[in-house]
Structures are given as C-alpha cells and as structure tokens.
Write a protein that holds these residues in place. Sequence first.
Motif, PDB file in Angstrom:
ATOM      1  N   MET A   1       0.831  -1.203   0.000  1.00 27.35           N
ATOM      2  CA  MET A   1       0.000   0.000   0.000  1.00 27.35           C
ATOM      3  C   MET A   1       0.868   1.257   0.000  1.00 27.35           C
ATOM      4  N   GLY A   2       2.091   1.135   0.525  1.00 32.29           N
ATOM      5  CA  GLY A   2       2.978   2.291   0.585  1.00 32.29           C
ATOM      6  C   GLY A   2       3.307   2.863  -0.780  1.00 32.29           C
ATOM      7  N   ALA A   3       3.525   1.992  -1.762  1.00 31.82           N
ATOM      8  CA  ALA A   3       3.840   2.461  -3.115  1.00 31.82           C
ATOM      9  C   ALA A   3       2.644   3.191  -3.718  1.00 31.82           C
ATOM     10  N   LEU A   4       1.449   2.702  -3.459  1.00 35.22           N
ATOM     11  CA  LEU A   4       0.239   3.344  -3.978  1.00 35.22           C
ATOM     12  C   LEU A   4       0.071   4.728  -3.377  1.00 35.22           C
ATOM     13  N   ILE A   5       0.241   4.831  -2.075  1.00 31.57           N
ATOM     14  CA  ILE A   5       0.144   6.132  -1.396  1.00 31.57           C
ATOM     15  C   ILE A   5       1.226   7.075  -1.918  1.00 31.57           C
ATOM     16  N   ALA A   6       2.443   6.573  -2.067  1.00 29.82           N
ATOM     17  CA  ALA A   6       3.543   7.408  -2.574  1.00 29.82           C
ATOM     18  C   ALA A   6       3.253   7.890  -3.984  1.00 29.82           C
ATOM     19  N   GLY A   7       2.693   7.028  -4.823  1.00 29.25           N
ATOM     20  CA  GLY A   7       2.367   7.408  -6.190  1.00 29.25           C
ATOM     21  C   GLY A   7       1.318   8.503  -6.255  1.00 29.25           C
ATOM     22  N   VAL A   8       0.258   8.365  -5.446  1.00 28.59           N
ATOM     23  CA  VAL A   8      -0.798   9.387  -5.422  1.00 28.59           C
ATOM     24  C   VAL A   8      -0.251  10.698  -4.883  1.00 28.59           C
ATOM     25  N   LEU A   9       0.569  10.632  -3.835  1.00 28.34           N
ATOM     26  CA  LEU A   9       1.161  11.855  -3.284  1.00 28.34           C
ATOM     27  C   LEU A   9       2.109  12.527  -4.269  1.00 28.34           C
ATOM     28  N   LEU A  10       2.959  11.737  -4.928  1.00 31.84           N
ATOM     29  CA  LEU A  10       3.894  12.301  -5.899  1.00 31.84           C
ATOM     30  C   LEU A  10       3.138  12.967  -7.044  1.00 31.84           C
ATOM     31  N   TRP A  11       2.120  12.281  -7.580  1.00 31.95           N
ATOM     32  CA  TRP A  11       1.288  12.844  -8.648  1.00 31.95           C
ATOM     33  C   TRP A  11       0.702  14.182  -8.206  1.00 31.95           C
ATOM     34  N   SER A  12       0.132  14.200  -7.008  1.00 29.60           N
ATOM     35  CA  SER A  12      -0.528  15.404  -6.506  1.00 29.60           C
ATOM     36  C   SER A  12       0.460  16.545  -6.296  1.00 29.60           C
ATOM     37  N   ILE A  13       1.599  16.243  -5.688  1.00 24.00           N
ATOM     38  CA  ILE A  13       2.596  17.288  -5.423  1.00 24.00           C
ATOM     39  C   ILE A  13       3.119  17.885  -6.722  1.00 24.00           C
ATOM     40  N   VAL A  14       3.465  17.029  -7.677  1.00 22.08           N
ATOM     41  CA  VAL A  14       4.002  17.525  -8.950  1.00 22.08           C
ATOM     42  C   VAL A  14       2.977  18.412  -9.653  1.00 22.08           C
ATOM     43  N   HIS A  15       1.720  17.978  -9.673  1.00 24.16           N
ATOM     44  CA  HIS A  15       0.700  18.749 -10.382  1.00 24.16           C
ATOM     45  C   HIS A  15       0.257  19.993  -9.625  1.00 24.16           C
ATOM     46  N   LEU A  16       0.232  19.928  -8.303  1.00 20.78           N
ATOM     47  CA  LEU A  16      -0.223  21.089  -7.536  1.00 20.78           C
ATOM     48  C   LEU A  16       0.854  22.157  -7.367  1.00 20.78           C
ATOM     49  N   THR A  17       2.104  21.810  -7.603  1.00 22.78           N
ATOM     50  CA  THR A  17       3.188  22.782  -7.441  1.00 22.78           C
ATOM     51  C   THR A  17       2.937  24.030  -8.288  1.00 22.78           C
ATOM     52  N   LYS A  18       2.465  23.837  -9.507  1.00 25.60           N
ATOM     53  CA  LYS A  18       2.246  24.975 -10.407  1.00 25.60           C
ATOM     54  C   LYS A  18       1.141  25.895  -9.901  1.00 25.60           C
ATOM     55  N   SER A  19       0.053  25.313  -9.370  1.00 26.71           N
ATOM     56  CA  SER A  19      -1.074  26.157  -8.974  1.00 26.71           C
ATOM     57  C   SER A  19      -0.997  26.636  -7.524  1.00 26.71           C
ATOM     58  N   ILE A  20      -0.304  25.913  -6.656  1.00 28.27           N
ATOM     59  CA  ILE A  20      -0.234  26.323  -5.250  1.00 28.27           C
ATOM     60  C   ILE A  20       1.013  27.157  -4.975  1.00 28.27           C
ATOM     61  N   THR A  21       2.148  26.767  -5.566  1.00 32.57           N
ATOM     62  CA  THR A  21       3.394  27.506  -5.349  1.00 32.57           C
ATOM     63  C   THR A  21       4.026  27.853  -6.697  1.00 32.57           C
ATOM     64  N   PRO A  22       3.383  28.741  -7.464  1.00 35.65           N
ATOM     65  CA  PRO A  22       3.938  29.057  -8.789  1.00 35.65           C
ATOM     66  C   PRO A  22       5.331  29.670  -8.725  1.00 35.65           C
ATOM     67  N   GLY A  23       5.639  30.371  -7.654  1.00 34.59           N
ATOM     68  CA  GLY A  23       6.969  30.964  -7.515  1.00 34.59           C
ATOM     69  C   GLY A  23       8.051  29.905  -7.412  1.00 34.59           C
ATOM     70  N   LEU A  24       7.801  28.844  -6.651  1.00 38.11           N
ATOM     71  CA  LEU A  24       8.759  27.753  -6.511  1.00 38.11           C
ATOM     72  C   LEU A  24       9.005  27.081  -7.853  1.00 38.11           C
ATOM     73  N   ARG A  25       7.937  26.845  -8.577  1.00 38.50           N
ATOM     74  CA  ARG A  25       8.088  26.199  -9.886  1.00 38.50           C
ATOM     75  C   ARG A  25       8.900  27.083 -10.828  1.00 38.50           C
ATOM     76  N   SER A  26       8.694  28.386 -10.768  1.00 39.90           N
ATOM     77  CA  SER A  26       9.463  29.313 -11.613  1.00 39.90           C
ATOM     78  C   SER A  26      10.942  29.294 -11.255  1.00 39.90           C
ATOM     79  N   VAL A  27      11.229  29.239  -9.964  1.00 41.62           N
ATOM     80  CA  VAL A  27      12.624  29.189  -9.515  1.00 41.62           C
ATOM     81  C   VAL A  27      13.300  27.916 -10.024  1.00 41.62           C
ATOM     82  N   ILE A  28      12.608  26.783  -9.901  1.00 38.49           N
ATOM     83  CA  ILE A  28      13.172  25.510 -10.371  1.00 38.49           C
ATOM     84  C   ILE A  28      13.403  25.557 -11.873  1.00 38.49           C
ATOM     85  N   ARG A  29      12.447  26.127 -12.607  1.00 40.89           N
ATOM     86  CA  ARG A  29      12.573  26.233 -14.066  1.00 40.89           C
ATOM     87  C   ARG A  29      13.756  27.121 -14.442  1.00 40.89           C
ATOM     88  N   GLN A  30      13.958  28.227 -13.728  1.00 43.75           N
ATOM     89  CA  GLN A  30      15.079  29.120 -14.019  1.00 43.75           C
ATOM     90  C   GLN A  30      16.416  28.448 -13.733  1.00 43.75           C
TER      91      GLN A  30
END
Length: 188
Positions: A1-30
Amino acid sequence: MGALIAGVLLWSIVHLTKSITPGLRSVIRQRLGAGPHQGLVALLVLGSVGLMIYGWRSAIPEFVYDAPGWGRHLNMLLMLIAIYLFGVAQGKSRIKQIIRHPMLTGMFLWALGHVLANGDSRSVVLFGGLGLWALISIFTVSRNEGTWIKPEEVPSLGREALSVVIAIVLYGLLFASHRWFAGVPLVG
C-alpha cells in the motif's frame, strides 16, 4: 500500500506545485532551464504512475465500507461523462460554456464513480486521493486564472455529436478491456 500512497502523493505534489506555489516552480525552471525542467516533471509524473500501478497490483485490498448497490451503475454513467470531458478538454466544445475545467472535472467524476463502486482500501487511496487532487486543482487553478472568460467560439452541432460518438466508442473499448489493464473485470 505504501507504493500506492507514494504514487498518489507524488502525482498530486508535482501537479499542484504549479497552482499552489507558482513561484517555486518558476525558480526551479530558471535554475534547471526550460527543457530539463519539463523533463524532470515528465519523469516525476511517469514515476508516480509507475508507483500507482505497482502499488495497486501489489496491495492486498481490505474492506473499508460497503459500496452502495447503485454505485456500480452510477460509476458506469460517470465514466462515459468523464471520457467525454477528457476528450473535449483540449478542443472546442459547448460544454466549455458550462464547465471551466472539463479535464479536471472529468478526473473528479472518474474518481467519484470508482469510490462509489468500490469499498476496498486500495480504491479509497487511489480514487479518493486522485479525486481530492482534482477538486483542489479546480479551485487553485481557477484562483490563479482569475475571472472566467468563457470561450466565444463554439463548435458546430456535428462536431459536438462526433465528440459524443468518439466518447461512446472509447467507453466501449475501455469497458471491454478493463479486466486486462486494471486487473478487475466489470462483468462476469
């Protein structure tokens, strides 16, 4: 079950980074550059899908709740609507006059339908987690985009009908092959 939880969390974090912390995503992109940043995001998304698939197949489902008898039938209807919304999200559609984020709405309906149809632990984690992600995304993306400006151009009724026919055909294909790609037969 740990891999499933990790997968859902990773998916959510990667996708929400742009809308919740757009500044962080811009810094990483730069720091990384546009190409490497896109590659990293793609790799993380693929990794999250891999974790979800592995986690789903390896987790032993445990009883959480009794799914309602009508949940399976409602799920089948919601899947047809979700497939239609996924399909029209990128093109022109009259539904965009009503629904601001058709793809995220389709994802939420997909997840909701599966939560209503299944009462096991891995379904709660996968579908509940992705449904929550879609719902949060609808609100955070809408907040960042500001006032909703509905598309002025709408397709012809023929094009709209074609989208419905394509959704029905895809629904039939997914229904018939669900046993092989999800490991769960829908009938039989």
